[in-house]
Design a protein around this motif. Structure first.
Motif, mmCIF file in Angstrom:
data_model
loop_
_atom_site.group_PDB
_atom_site.id
_atom_site.type_symbol
_atom_site.label_atom_id
_atom_site.label_comp_id
_atom_site.label_asym_id
_atom_site.label_seq_id
_atom_site.Cartn_x
_atom_site.Cartn_y
_atom_site.Cartn_z
ATOM 1 N N THR A 49 -56.597 -22.750 -7.978
ATOM 2 C CA THR A 49 -55.778 -22.625 -9.188
ATOM 3 C C THR A 49 -54.496 -21.860 -8.905
ATOM 4 O OG1 THR A 49 -57.765 -22.631 -10.539
ATOM 5 C CG2 THR A 49 -55.766 -21.822 -11.578
ATOM 6 N N SER B 149 -50.341 -21.080 -10.929
ATOM 7 C CA SER B 149 -49.574 -21.181 -12.173
ATOM 8 C C SER B 149 -48.074 -21.248 -11.954
ATOM 9 C CB SER B 149 -49.883 -19.993 -13.092
ATOM 10 O OG SER B 149 -51.221 -20.031 -13.531
ATOM 11 N N PRO C 36 -51.731 -22.573 -15.665
ATOM 12 C CA PRO C 36 -52.901 -22.779 -14.798
ATOM 13 C C PRO C 36 -53.075 -24.242 -14.412
ATOM 14 C CG PRO C 36 -53.446 -21.269 -16.582
ATOM 15 C CD PRO C 36 -52.078 -21.816 -16.898
ATOM 16 N N ASP D 297 -50.946 -17.944 -7.700
ATOM 17 C CA ASP D 297 -51.898 -17.588 -8.753
ATOM 18 C C ASP D 297 -51.615 -16.136 -9.118
ATOM 19 O OD1 ASP D 297 -54.025 -16.880 -10.354
ATOM 20 O OD2 ASP D 297 -55.556 -17.126 -8.804
#
Length: 523
Positions: A61, A63, A126, A153
């Motif tokens: 993940t 962002s 995300p 992240d």
């Protein structure tokens, strides 16, 4: 571990293909929060010197995303587009352009061996998948060497405890939000998202009665964002764009900067240019490059000392009341990333206003995470010592401390190539070139912050100042005398679209509001 989906993608119907070959990641620091920030990288390999592509690929993940390459001296000339997959829904975004308006600072910080060239980072929220395509512009150009995707992240932190703070956070250390003795009001965290997030004592003079809705989506996404629910309602005021002050003032020349202390840490110093602003607009000769001082980790309680018979004039002994500023600890800065202490200017002669680009489709509750991601990107991807901007403002009007060193100190930043050695940088979260409109709360916060910061050094926020360009910027040549507003846009100093058309057009009103701000000297 990062996992990759095997596959091949055809780039722009050219028949050129590329396969994802490798991936890696590195943590931004041990942290003491819920989850430390991490930087993941994916190489954009390929044999074609003018094109690169990455097929749809699953990752850990992230962002925030950008593209970087090995040599910061190589200018990227071409187009880079990415699309990302939302972690929550599996939905793929539209293709989005990356911006390439960033330059390594002209100080020695930009000459470190690990400094890379990079795009502006793009906040995507995300995500757990990415696809990319990169094309050089023109027959004679090629994509830079060691091209890669950098995905950040931002992690999660405990409010009031920046990652790494418990261990002394390296040579940079966690810095107080203001030097001892300064009048300061610092909230415990980001301002709550209410119908009126702006500071209660912020005036509305010079600001419009209501802020236009924010209709911009991500850069190049083609998707309009909804107006922020955090949009405040303010009382009617005077028109937004009055004529700026017609009487320019020139900054007094600075003296030689302070000498480096005897207990300076080992390693490459972070000194930058030293010359103060020029008092005579001339292009006949280049000035001596300014060199801001480097100070020890322990913060002094007053302005940086100077050597020699002449000293830089002390700021006013009666400092304006400090606007509310969220500290680095409260937005969760990973202080272990900062390896060298801050460097300081003799004086802040101007403030440059920026935008972070990316997207306006964020909640103000996301602002700390966005800033944590930018910090990690600026250090892990760009290779800088700390986050580039001195301050951030979000669309709710909340102000955040940027680069460490004390918000009331003249900290050398990395935000406006050619003029870092005279200025402080304020960046508004969001994209104001592709249809986004800055809120009334954000404009007032920028005005108050700029008025206060300039007022600490006796600078009129509605005046003009003549500064000597320390590098070729595409607007000014090295050594050229540049007459600028003391509150200017990034594009006034460097060839860029930043801070975006709508924010740039709001600067006259911001200057007027700054002149009438309670944080301005003499008000």
């Amino acid at each position: 571990m990062t996992w990759l989906a095997a596959g091949v993608v055809v780039l722009g119907c050219t028949g050129v293909t590329a396969v994802a070959a490798s991936a890696g990641d590195e943590e931004a620091g041990p942290g003491d929060g819920t989850r430390p920030a991490k930087a993941h990288v994916l190489a954009l390999d390929g044999k074609d010197p003018k094109k690169r592509a990455l097929p749809r690929t699953g990752t850990q993940t992230f962002s925030l995303i950008g593209v970087s390459w090995e040599d910061s001296g190589d200018t990227f000339e071409g187009t880079a587009q990415i699309r990302t997959r939302k972690a929550a829904t599996g939905e793929w975004s539209a293709w989005r352009d990356l911006d390439f308006d960033v330059r390594a600072p002209e100080s020695t910080e930009g000459e470190e061996p690990n400094v890379r060239g990079a795009s502006e980072p793009l906040w995507v929220g995300p995500s757990d998948g990415v696809e990319a395509r990169v094309v050089a512009d023109g027959v004679e150009t090629a994509v830079p060497e060691a091209l890669r995707l950098d995905m950040i992240d931002p992690g999660e932190t405990v409010k009031g405890k920046g990652n790494g703070g418990a261990k002394g956070s390296g040579k940079g250390g966690a810095k107080p939000t203001a030097s001892p003795g300064a009048t300061q009001t610092t909230p415990a965290g980001p301002a709550p998202e209410t119908s009126d997030p702006a500071p209660t004592d912020a005036p509305t003079t010079g600001m419009p009665s209501t802020a236009p809705g924010d209709t911009s989506g991500g850069s190049g996404s083609g998707e309009a964002s909804q107006p922020p629910t955090e949009e405040p309602t303010v009382s009617a005021g005077t028109p937004e764009d009055p004529t700026p002050s017609a009487t320019p003032t020139e900054s007094a020349p600075d003296t030689d900067p302070t000498a480096a202390p005897t207990d300076e840490p080992t390693g490459t110093p972070t000194d930058g240019p030293t010359d103060g602003p020029s008092t005579e607009p001339t292009t006949s000769e280049a000035p001596t490059d300014p060199t801001p001082s480097t100070v020890p980790t322990q913060e002094p309680t007053g302005p940086a000392p100077t050597t020699g018979p002449s000293q830089t004039p002390e700021p006013s002994t009666t400092a304006p009341t400090t606007p509310a500023i969220v500290s680095r600890a409260d937005w969760g800065a990973d202080e272990s990333l900062v390896q060298n202490p801050p460097s300081y200017l003799n004086k802040v002669d101007a403030v440059f206003v920026h935008h972070t680009a990316g997207t306006n489709d964020y909640s103000c509750a996301d602002s700390p995470a966005i800033i944590r991601a930018i910090l990690t990107y600026h250090v892990r991807t760009n290779g800088w010592n700390d986050i580039g901007y001195n301050f951030f403002v979000d669309k709710c009007g909340t102000v955040y401390e940027g680069r460490a060193g004390g918000v009331d100190r003249p900290v050398l930043g990395a935000h406006t190539y050619g003029f870092n050695s005279y200025s402080s940088g304020i960046s508004l979260l969001g994209n104001y070139e592709s249809g986004g409109t800055p809120t009334a709360a954000a404009k007032q916060a920028i005005a108050d912050l700029a008025a206060w910061k300039l007022g600490l050094h006796g600078v009129d926020p509605e005046a003009k100042v003549t500064l000597t360009a320390a590098a070729d910027t595409g607007v000014w040549t090295k050594g050229q005398a540049a007459t600028l507003n003391t509150i200017s846009g990034h594009r006034d100093g460097y060839a860029t679209l930043c801070p975006g058309a709508s924010l740039y057009s709001a600067l006259p009103g911001i200057r007027t509001a700054a002149g009438g701000s309670p944080y301005a000297t003499g008000n």
